[in-house]
Design a protein around this motif. Sequence first.
Motif, PDB file in Angstrom:
ATOM      1  N   GLY A 238       0.814  -1.220   0.000  1.00 55.70           N
ATOM      2  CA  GLY A 238       0.000   0.000   0.000  1.00 55.70           C
ATOM      3  C   GLY A 238       0.840   1.260   0.000  1.00 55.70           C
ATOM      4  N   LEU A 239       0.150   2.391   0.027  1.00 58.75           N
ATOM      5  CA  LEU A 239       0.820   3.690   0.089  1.00 58.75           C
ATOM      6  C   LEU A 239       0.407   4.396   1.372  1.00 58.75           C
ATOM      7  CD1 LEU A 239       0.717   5.375  -3.448  1.00 58.75           C
ATOM      8  CD2 LEU A 239       2.703   4.561  -2.199  1.00 58.75           C
ATOM      9  N   ALA A 240       1.387   4.897   2.093  1.00 59.12           N
ATOM     10  CA  ALA A 240       1.076   5.628   3.326  1.00 59.12           C
ATOM     11  C   ALA A 240       0.480   7.000   2.985  1.00 59.12           C
ATOM     12  CB  ALA A 240       2.344   5.795   4.150  1.00 59.12           C
ATOM     13  N   PHE A 241      -0.360   7.507   3.855  1.00 59.78           N
ATOM     14  CA  PHE A 241      -0.827   8.883   3.713  1.00 59.78           C
ATOM     15  C   PHE A 241       0.301   9.817   4.146  1.00 59.78           C
ATOM     16  CE2 PHE A 241      -5.276   7.108   4.558  1.00 59.78           C
ATOM     17  CZ  PHE A 241      -5.488   6.939   3.199  1.00 59.78           C
ATOM     18  N   THR A 242       0.540  10.825   3.367  1.00 61.56           N
ATOM     19  CA  THR A 242       1.703  11.683   3.601  1.00 61.56           C
ATOM     20  C   THR A 242       1.336  13.094   4.018  1.00 61.56           C
ATOM     21  OG1 THR A 242       1.754  12.272   1.249  1.00 61.56           O
ATOM     22  CG2 THR A 242       3.082  10.387   1.931  1.00 61.56           C
ATOM     23  N   GLU A 243       0.044  13.433   4.022  1.00 60.85           N
ATOM     24  CA  GLU A 243      -0.350  14.821   4.293  1.00 60.85           C
ATOM     25  C   GLU A 243      -1.075  14.929   5.636  1.00 60.85           C
ATOM     26  OE1 GLU A 243       0.943  16.896   2.011  1.00 60.85           O
ATOM     27  OE2 GLU A 243       1.645  14.983   1.228  1.00 60.85           O
ATOM     28  N   LYS A 244      -1.071  16.136   6.161  1.00 57.38           N
ATOM     29  CA  LYS A 244      -1.753  16.404   7.427  1.00 57.38           C
ATOM     30  C   LYS A 244      -3.263  16.203   7.284  1.00 57.38           C
ATOM     31  CE  LYS A 244      -2.375  20.075  10.855  1.00 57.38           C
ATOM     32  NZ  LYS A 244      -2.070  21.503  11.165  1.00 57.38           N
ATOM     33  N   ASP A 245      -3.783  16.644   6.146  1.00 54.10           N
ATOM     34  CA  ASP A 245      -5.210  16.486   5.875  1.00 54.10           C
ATOM     35  C   ASP A 245      -5.441  15.115   5.239  1.00 54.10           C
ATOM     36  OD1 ASP A 245      -7.850  16.651   5.268  1.00 54.10           O
ATOM     37  OD2 ASP A 245      -7.741  18.576   4.238  1.00 54.10           O
ATOM     38  N   ILE A 246      -5.661  14.115   6.078  1.00 50.51           N
ATOM     39  CA  ILE A 246      -5.814  12.741   5.580  1.00 50.51           C
ATOM     40  C   ILE A 246      -7.040  12.605   4.693  1.00 50.51           C
ATOM     41  CG2 ILE A 246      -6.255  10.365   6.331  1.00 50.51           C
ATOM     42  CD1 ILE A 246      -4.525  10.851   8.712  1.00 50.51           C
ATOM     43  N   LYS A 247      -8.041  13.455   4.937  1.00 54.76           N
ATOM     44  CA  LYS A 247      -9.274  13.351   4.159  1.00 54.76           C
ATOM     45  C   LYS A 247      -8.991  13.509   2.668  1.00 54.76           C
ATOM     46  CE  LYS A 247     -11.819  16.954   4.028  1.00 54.76           C
ATOM     47  NZ  LYS A 247     -12.664  18.106   4.428  1.00 54.76           N
ATOM     48  N   TRP A 248      -8.171  14.537   2.327  1.00 54.38           N
ATOM     49  CA  TRP A 248      -7.859  14.752   0.910  1.00 54.38           C
ATOM     50  C   TRP A 248      -6.901  13.693   0.383  1.00 54.38           C
ATOM     51  CZ3 TRP A 248     -10.288  17.474  -2.580  1.00 54.38           C
ATOM     52  CH2 TRP A 248     -11.141  18.494  -2.147  1.00 54.38           C
ATOM     53  N   ASP A 249      -6.008  13.211   1.245  1.00 52.59           N
ATOM     54  CA  ASP A 249      -5.100  12.142   0.834  1.00 52.59           C
ATOM     55  C   ASP A 249      -5.892  10.891   0.467  1.00 52.59           C
ATOM     56  OD1 ASP A 249      -2.488  11.776   0.291  1.00 52.59           O
ATOM     57  OD2 ASP A 249      -1.810  11.601   2.350  1.00 52.59           O
ATOM     58  N   ARG A 250      -6.864  10.579   1.315  1.00 53.64           N
ATOM     59  CA  ARG A 250      -7.708   9.396   1.071  1.00 53.64           C
ATOM     60  C   ARG A 250      -8.544   9.583  -0.200  1.00 53.64           C
ATOM     61  NH1 ARG A 250     -10.080   9.280   5.690  1.00 53.64           N
ATOM     62  NH2 ARG A 250      -8.818   7.671   6.670  1.00 53.64           N
ATOM     63  N   ARG A 251      -9.067  10.791  -0.368  1.00 53.98           N
ATOM     64  CA  ARG A 251      -9.920  11.052  -1.531  1.00 53.98           C
ATOM     65  C   ARG A 251      -9.147  10.937  -2.847  1.00 53.98           C
ATOM     66  NH1 ARG A 251     -13.522  16.365  -1.249  1.00 53.98           N
ATOM     67  NH2 ARG A 251     -14.249  15.180   0.540  1.00 53.98           N
ATOM     68  N   GLN A 252      -7.880  11.297  -2.834  1.00 52.19           N
ATOM     69  CA  GLN A 252      -7.082  11.258  -4.060  1.00 52.19           C
ATOM     70  C   GLN A 252      -6.391   9.918  -4.291  1.00 52.19           C
ATOM     71  OE1 GLN A 252      -8.549  14.136  -5.403  1.00 52.19           O
ATOM     72  NE2 GLN A 252      -6.663  13.961  -6.564  1.00 52.19           N
ATOM     73  N   SER A 253      -6.428   9.034  -3.303  1.00 53.22           N
ATOM     74  CA  SER A 253      -5.763   7.737  -3.454  1.00 53.22           C
ATOM     75  C   SER A 253      -6.493   6.893  -4.500  1.00 53.22           C
ATOM     76  CB  SER A 253      -5.744   6.992  -2.112  1.00 53.22           C
ATOM     77  OG  SER A 253      -4.910   7.659  -1.207  1.00 53.22           O
ATOM     78  N   ALA A 254      -5.717   6.254  -5.339  1.00 52.41           N
ATOM     79  CA  ALA A 254      -6.322   5.472  -6.423  1.00 52.41           C
ATOM     80  C   ALA A 254      -5.322   4.457  -6.947  1.00 52.41           C
ATOM     81  CB  ALA A 254      -6.790   6.383  -7.549  1.00 52.41           C
ATOM     82  N   SER A 255      -5.854   3.397  -7.506  1.00 53.14           N
ATOM     83  CA  SER A 255      -5.056   2.428  -8.251  1.00 53.14           C
ATOM     84  C   SER A 255      -5.295   2.692  -9.729  1.00 53.14           C
ATOM     85  CB  SER A 255      -5.486   1.002  -7.891  1.00 53.14           C
ATOM     86  OG  SER A 255      -4.702   0.072  -8.609  1.00 53.14           O
ATOM     87  N   LEU A 256      -4.222   2.725 -10.497  1.00 56.08           N
ATOM     88  CA  LEU A 256      -4.342   3.147 -11.896  1.00 56.08           C
ATOM     89  C   LEU A 256      -3.490   2.261 -12.797  1.00 56.08           C
ATOM     90  CD1 LEU A 256      -3.157   5.771 -10.015  1.00 56.08           C
ATOM     91  CD2 LEU A 256      -4.497   6.982 -11.690  1.00 56.08           C
ATOM     92  N   GLY A 257      -3.698   2.398 -14.080  1.00 57.04           N
ATOM     93  CA  GLY A 257      -2.862   1.675 -15.013  1.00 57.04           C
ATOM     94  C   GLY A 257      -3.285   1.893 -16.451  1.00 57.04           C
TER      95      GLY A 257
END
Length: 604
Positions: A238-257
């Motif tokens: 997985g990828l760790a959340f790197t920002e203080k605002d986890i809400k936006w980090d979670r919202r932008q997390s995606a699997s792509l290809g």
Amino acid sequence: MDKRSLIAIVMTIIVLLGWQMLIVKPQQEEALRQRRAIELERLAADSLSAGEARETGDAAATTAEEADGGARTAANGKTTPGAAAIGAAVFEAGGETPITFTIVTETMRVRLTSRGGEIASVELLGFEGVGGGPVELVREGRQGGLAVSLVEDDRNEILSGLVFMAEVDGRPAEDGREYVASGDGVRVGFLLEAADGDFVRKTLRFGGGGYEVGLEVAVRREGALSGTDAYVLSWGCGLAFTEKDIKWDRRQSASLGRVGDENYKESLGGFGKTGRREHEGMVVWGGARNKYFLSAAIPGQKRSGSLALVGDKETDFIGWEISYSFRGDPRLVEDDYTIYLGPLDMDLLGAYGIGLERTIDLGWMRFLSVWVLRLMTFMSRFIPNYGLIIIILSVLTKVIFYRLTHKSTKSMKDMQRLQPKIKELQEKYKGDKEKMNQEMMKLYKEAGVNPLGGCLPLLLQMPVFIALYNVLRNTIELRGAPFVSWINDLASPDVLFEFGAKLPFIGSEFHLLPLLMGGAMYVQSKLGGSSTGDGVPQAQTKMMTTMMPIVFTFVFYSMPSGLVLYWLVNNILTIAQTWYVHRQIEAEDMAAAGGTAAAGKPSK
């Protein structure tokens, strides 16, 4: 229908037809060609497999006859160790104690473990994390960074639990040691070998800088592994959340290809019970991202395989898997990959030339967002402050739309002048709305006034505003970019101080810029002109004049400070322009009144 409308319709049809013929059709033909190539590749591989199967089947029958009914052996002449002899069950290295060691480059510190021959940690040295240290990409306590598994029938045996032999530049790796990659870089080898000589080997190559890791996966399957059907390379940590605002980090997390010409994306929140989306074809790349960073694998060979987008919204896990079948039953498989572990940087990702830069979420106005980002990064070569660049961008936008805003302001002023006549028409035709509307439109036309003129400048600026929003929200260039004093991150809301407790609607932080913007918007709306009409319409207009700045203040309260700064500057410039236009109109009115008076004055 007037002539201009007819020309516009014809031009629209021509553009659509041209787009279809010159863009869409060639893309469809290329996609069809690639699908045919993949299908031919599959047919060829299946034919080869079938042929070998027939040959080995004949050999097995002959051997069985020669053995006079004795024990059967494997069709390829090698003894099969068991009915389900998947690789992990026959390797002998699983009991050794795992070791960990670290590779340090100019940009990364990567910790490796011999358990599974995997990546255990990736620190990006040029980016500060929430706690003050470097950004960490691997989620704490997770395994599976570049994991390999073997597939046999319906079983997928991941090798993360087995200990590989590890070496660095040809020598046994030392537990706890830190190796610095410089000059020619560092070459790390992981080997898991069976007693009969079959093996799984992973080789990682680290250069001195950049965010690339070269990876070679080799599988020999002449004995114990001969029954395996495929192997899988995955990012299972997985990828760790790197920002203080986890809400936006979670919202932008995606699997792509990307498979063939098709791009695929599944947001973290889009994964349901299955947590898996598979796409077969020519795998170009697969990856997983959070708000600002990316883990991606780019196969060196373009051949038919499978890409799986994987995720679990309950545990905030996001990852990818790339698998290749052992078509044609090869004895030795050697595949190489380029692994990218770094920021979502437009230039770095675009340099690969395979559409990897599309992992950056720039919204549906992407083409405009790209231009805005290009302009801002170009200006940053000369102006080392993105806050100043945003102010300049706001001024440029105001200059571009100056004439339009000027006409809009003048139109609103003219509308106020027409109020007495409009009121007369409303009284005269209050029983016939259709006639009243016709007369009012006639009045507007004669006066050269557009009732919707006041909204037009705002509507035309919205694409620029949306593009800038996506650039400020999702591009690594603006992450942590300071302006002045308390505005130390233009990609996040400005925080003047914290309340110490979470308050309804506004949270636990005090943001000053949105309040300044709301105040400027109120002044702008008041200066824009007195409310038109009377009775209910006048009351509604007054309410809108008061409520809109309040609503906008709440909407902007949690937005990036760079975006609020842009809108604040825009409002201030609009106030100045409105004041200037009003003075100009008053001067024209006084001049006209003077002329009329002069014309009516009797000559001596």
